[in-house]
Design a protein around this motif. Structure first.
Motif, PDB file in Angstrom:
ATOM      1  N   SER A 134      -8.928   5.270   3.521  1.00  0.00           N
ATOM      2  CA  SER A 134      -8.658   4.164   2.594  1.00  0.00           C
ATOM      3  C   SER A 134      -7.659   3.194   3.225  1.00  0.00           C
ATOM      4  N   SER A 135      -7.385   2.128   2.507  1.00  0.00           N
ATOM      5  CA  SER A 135      -6.428   1.125   2.980  1.00  0.00           C
ATOM      6  C   SER A 135      -5.054   1.757   3.233  1.00  0.00           C
ATOM      7  N   VAL A 136      -4.682   2.717   2.407  1.00  0.00           N
ATOM      8  CA  VAL A 136      -3.371   3.348   2.567  1.00  0.00           C
ATOM      9  C   VAL A 136      -3.327   4.143   3.869  1.00  0.00           C
ATOM     10  N   VAL A 169     -11.010  -5.260   0.806  1.00  0.00           N
ATOM     11  CA  VAL A 169     -10.973  -3.790   0.845  1.00  0.00           C
ATOM     12  C   VAL A 169     -10.132  -3.248  -0.314  1.00  0.00           C
ATOM     13  N   LEU A 207     -19.184  -2.022   1.891  1.00  0.00           N
ATOM     14  CA  LEU A 207     -18.055  -1.110   1.696  1.00  0.00           C
ATOM     15  C   LEU A 207     -18.192  -0.382   0.362  1.00  0.00           C
ATOM     16  N   GLU A 225     -17.651   1.823  10.002  1.00  0.00           N
ATOM     17  CA  GLU A 225     -17.914   0.638   9.168  1.00  0.00           C
ATOM     18  C   GLU A 225     -16.660   0.192   8.442  1.00  0.00           C
ATOM     19  N   ILE A 226     -15.867   1.144   7.965  1.00  0.00           N
ATOM     20  CA  ILE A 226     -14.614   0.781   7.280  1.00  0.00           C
ATOM     21  C   ILE A 226     -13.682   0.068   8.261  1.00  0.00           C
ATOM     22  N   SER A 278      -8.581 -10.440   5.450  1.00  0.00           N
ATOM     23  CA  SER A 278      -9.031  -9.092   5.806  1.00  0.00           C
ATOM     24  C   SER A 278      -7.855  -8.146   5.566  1.00  0.00           C
ATOM     25  N   LEU A 279      -8.166  -6.862   5.417  1.00  0.00           N
ATOM     26  CA  LEU A 279      -7.076  -5.894   5.223  1.00  0.00           C
ATOM     27  C   LEU A 279      -6.119  -5.918   6.412  1.00  0.00           C
ATOM     28  N   ALA A 280      -6.670  -5.960   7.617  1.00  0.00           N
ATOM     29  CA  ALA A 280      -5.809  -5.923   8.809  1.00  0.00           C
ATOM     30  C   ALA A 280      -4.837  -7.104   8.810  1.00  0.00           C
ATOM     31  N   ILE A 293     -20.905   2.366   0.689  1.00  0.00           N
ATOM     32  CA  ILE A 293     -20.609   3.591   1.460  1.00  0.00           C
ATOM     33  C   ILE A 293     -19.423   4.374   0.888  1.00  0.00           C
ATOM     34  N   TYR A 310     -13.582   9.747   5.608  1.00  0.00           N
ATOM     35  CA  TYR A 310     -13.289   8.508   4.890  1.00  0.00           C
ATOM     36  C   TYR A 310     -11.832   8.160   5.127  1.00  0.00           C
ATOM     37  N   ILE A 331      -1.957  -6.869   6.041  1.00  0.00           N
ATOM     38  CA  ILE A 331      -0.826  -5.949   6.228  1.00  0.00           C
ATOM     39  C   ILE A 331      -0.198  -6.085   7.609  1.00  0.00           C
ATOM     40  N   LEU A 336       0.811  -1.217   0.000  1.00  0.00           N
ATOM     41  CA  LEU A 336       0.000   0.000   0.000  1.00  0.00           C
ATOM     42  C   LEU A 336       0.842   1.263   0.000  1.00  0.00           C
ATOM     43  N   GLU A 379     -20.194  -7.706   3.656  1.00  0.00           N
ATOM     44  CA  GLU A 379     -19.394  -6.562   4.104  1.00  0.00           C
ATOM     45  C   GLU A 379     -18.765  -5.831   2.923  1.00  0.00           C
ATOM     46  N   VAL A 416     -19.520   6.093   8.816  1.00  0.00           N
ATOM     47  CA  VAL A 416     -18.860   5.497   7.639  1.00  0.00           C
ATOM     48  C   VAL A 416     -17.479   4.955   8.015  1.00  0.00           C
ATOM     49  N   ILE A 441     -15.126  -3.518   8.673  1.00  0.00           N
ATOM     50  CA  ILE A 441     -14.984  -4.373   7.487  1.00  0.00           C
ATOM     51  C   ILE A 441     -13.519  -4.751   7.261  1.00  0.00           C
ATOM     52  N   SER A 442     -12.624  -3.823   7.559  1.00  0.00           N
ATOM     53  CA  SER A 442     -11.192  -4.097   7.358  1.00  0.00           C
ATOM     54  C   SER A 442     -10.578  -4.837   8.538  1.00  0.00           C
ATOM     55  N   ARG A 443     -11.377  -4.992   9.621  1.00  0.00           N
ATOM     56  CA  ARG A 443     -10.942  -5.628  10.881  1.00  0.00           C
ATOM     57  C   ARG A 443      -9.940  -4.755  11.635  1.00  0.00           C
ATOM     58  N   PHE A 444      -9.872  -3.468  11.284  1.00  0.00           N
ATOM     59  CA  PHE A 444      -9.007  -2.586  12.055  1.00  0.00           C
ATOM     60  C   PHE A 444      -9.563  -2.316  13.446  1.00  0.00           C
ATOM     61  N   GLU A 473     -11.186  -0.909  -3.633  1.00  0.00           N
ATOM     62  CA  GLU A 473     -10.511   0.365  -3.926  1.00  0.00           C
ATOM     63  C   GLU A 473      -9.899   0.372  -5.324  1.00  0.00           C
ATOM     64  N   VAL A 506      -7.482  -4.306  15.525  1.00  0.00           N
ATOM     65  CA  VAL A 506      -6.062  -3.935  15.586  1.00  0.00           C
ATOM     66  C   VAL A 506      -5.855  -2.762  16.543  1.00  0.00           C
ATOM     67  N   LEU A 565      -5.205   3.437   6.514  1.00  0.00           N
ATOM     68  CA  LEU A 565      -5.230   2.448   7.600  1.00  0.00           C
ATOM     69  C   LEU A 565      -3.832   1.870   7.831  1.00  0.00           C
ATOM     70  N   ARG A 566      -3.091   1.715   6.765  1.00  0.00           N
ATOM     71  CA  ARG A 566      -1.706   1.229   6.907  1.00  0.00           C
ATOM     72  C   ARG A 566      -0.887   2.181   7.790  1.00  0.00           C
TER      73      ARG A 566
END
Lengths: 319, 130
Positions: B57-59, A258, A296, B89-90, A241-243, A299, B55, A246, A215, A292, B86, B93-96, A262, B99, B61-62
């Motif tokens: 994004s994955s970047v 995710v 995503l 929910e992200i 999952s994204l978590a 939204i 919002y 990474i 990323l 899910e 929102v 969904i990302s399981r953050f 994107e 984390v 969240l990294r």
């Protein structure tokens, strides 16, 4: 290109629905049937249609194999996971005594993507051709090696008698195969993997499995956005999952739902199909991931909606 | 994207606003990681006030993942507070949300960080929630 059919959708290794898993589904279905009319077959069918796919069906457990329907006589196939065996059985059933040609495009040479070849019955039939395309220099040697003793009882030449050919595809250089323009692109995966972009008759299909997305690298993202650009369908490695992808599973060579959403949104793709499912996921887990992912997309939607599906063994998607 | 920073006792509160996407995540990384390094150095706490984030994004969240690693490696604490629906929910969904510690409000995050941080926050005129 008219569409695709999934013959194997599971990542890493094949799995099967267990007795416990089937028992759980049956109990849930019978609970859902309480008080419902079940007198006719139509009643039963109507009930099954109302149930979640994770209860009334299963995502399946064969490893990677996707057939592309071009409308022509030749078969186009992505990867030779265990799903290649049922594909071969279906091809045999529609053979009608005529020779068949199979064009197979290999993402990479890990076992879950090559294990179907020794069980691919059409390759045993005189007159048939199997042309295997890929960008790995070790393509032929890897497929021969899996049939050497002590790993397999019959060696490559004895079983295939020259019916299997190999064609190297240079990454980034389009080739024409059975009326379809095919371009490969290097992906991040241990030992390298390659994504495929298929274009024909105004339709674009991208097959991108076993591909990790760093990323922090904007150039990498741009490269993939270009490769996915305006695709009608992107078949995408959404194993983790994204978590997880990474953190604990970083550098394992896979991606997430995710990142799939994107990249497809950035590329203006029309449909995303989650693929290469984590083998420890049961049907309910895959269905939850699909719900899910659709949420995503909803939204975060831009100007163009992105349709989201989860691949299952037997799924057909029209292009 | 705008990023504001405030210090409450041993706790640094970082408040980005706007979208954290592929374009702006680098700005967040440039601002946040030095702050995380400082907070980790003094074994303090870092609170990300996400009330103004629309919002991520994955970047983006990294970047949070890297900051969390920095803090945990130094036995510091990190949390994210006041997510919009929102962004919540992200995270889910990302399981953050597995984390990072996610707190409903900035008050909750500061209370979890330290009593001194919450007291300093209140002393600065920030009212407790109704």
């Amino acid at each position: 290109m008219k569409g695709v059919r999934f013959w194997g959708t599971r990542g890493s290794l094949p799995v099967a629905l267990t007795a416990a898993g089937l028992g759980h589904k049956l109990r849930e279905v019978l609970r859902a049937a309480r008080g419902q009319p079940l007198d006719s077959d139509a009643d039963i069918e109507a009930l099954l249609q109302r149930l979640p796919f994770a209860l009334a069906g299963t995502y399946g457990g064969h490893s990677s194999c996707v057939q592309i329907d071009t409308g022509g006589a030749d078969f186009l196939v992505c990867d030779m996971g265990s799903g290649l065996r049922p594909l071969g059985q279906a091809a045999m059933a529609q053979r009608g005594g005529k020779p068949q040609t199979f064009h197979v495009f290999m993402s990479h040479l890990h076992w879950d993507h090559i294990m179907g070849l020794p069980f691919f019955v059409p390759a045993f039939i005189p007159g048939n051709r199997v042309v295997i395309y890929g960008s790995h220099r070790e393509l032929e040697s890897a497929l021969r090696r899996q049939q050497q003793p002590p790993s397999f009882p019959v060696d490559f030449d004895t079983i295939f008698e020259g019916r299997v050919e190999f064609v190297h595809l240079e990454p980034g250089v389009p080739s024409s195969v059975a009326g379809v323009e095919v371009t490969t692109m290097l992906q991040r995966h241990t030992g390298d993997s390659y994504g495929y972009r298929f274009e024909s008759q105004g339709k674009v299909l991208v097959y991108s499995t076993d591909s990790e997305h760093p990323l922090a690298d904007p150039a990498h993202t741009e490269r993939f956005v270009g490769f996915f650009r305006d695709a009608d369908l992107v078949i995408f490695d959404a194993m983790y999952s994204l978590a997880d992808a990474i953190s604990v599973k970083a550098d394992w060579g896979h991606s997430s739902n995710v990142v799939g959403v994107e990249l497809c949104q950035l590329a203006g793709a029309r449909r995303l199909c989650l693929y290469h499912h984590e083998p420890v996921f049961d049907d309910a887990a895959i269905e939850a991931m699909l719900a899910e992912t659709r949420r995503l997309e909803e939204i975060t939607r831009g100007a163009q909606p992105l349709q989201v599906s989860a691949a299952y063994d037997g799924l057909e998607i029209a292009l | 994207m705008h990023i504001a920073t405030q210090q409450f006792a041993d706790t640094t509160v970082v408040s980005p606003t706007g979208r954290i996407d592929h374009r702006s995540a680098a700005d967040l990384e440039a601002a946040l990681l030095p702050l995380a390094a400082e907070a980790a150095e003094r074994k303090g706490a870092l609170v990300l006030d996400f009330s103004g984030v629309d919002y991520i994004s994955s970047v983006g969240l990294r970047v949070l993942m890297i900051a969390a690693r920095q803090m945990r490696a130094a036995q510091g604490s990190i949390s994210v507070a006041a997510l919009s629906s929102v962004v919540a929910e992200i995270f889910s969904i990302s399981r953050f949300d597995k984390v990072l510690v996610v707190q409903s409000t900035l008050d909750d995050a500061l209370a979890q960080a330290s009593d001194a941080a919450l007291a300093a926050y209140r002393a600065a005129g920030r009212p407790p929630p109704a």
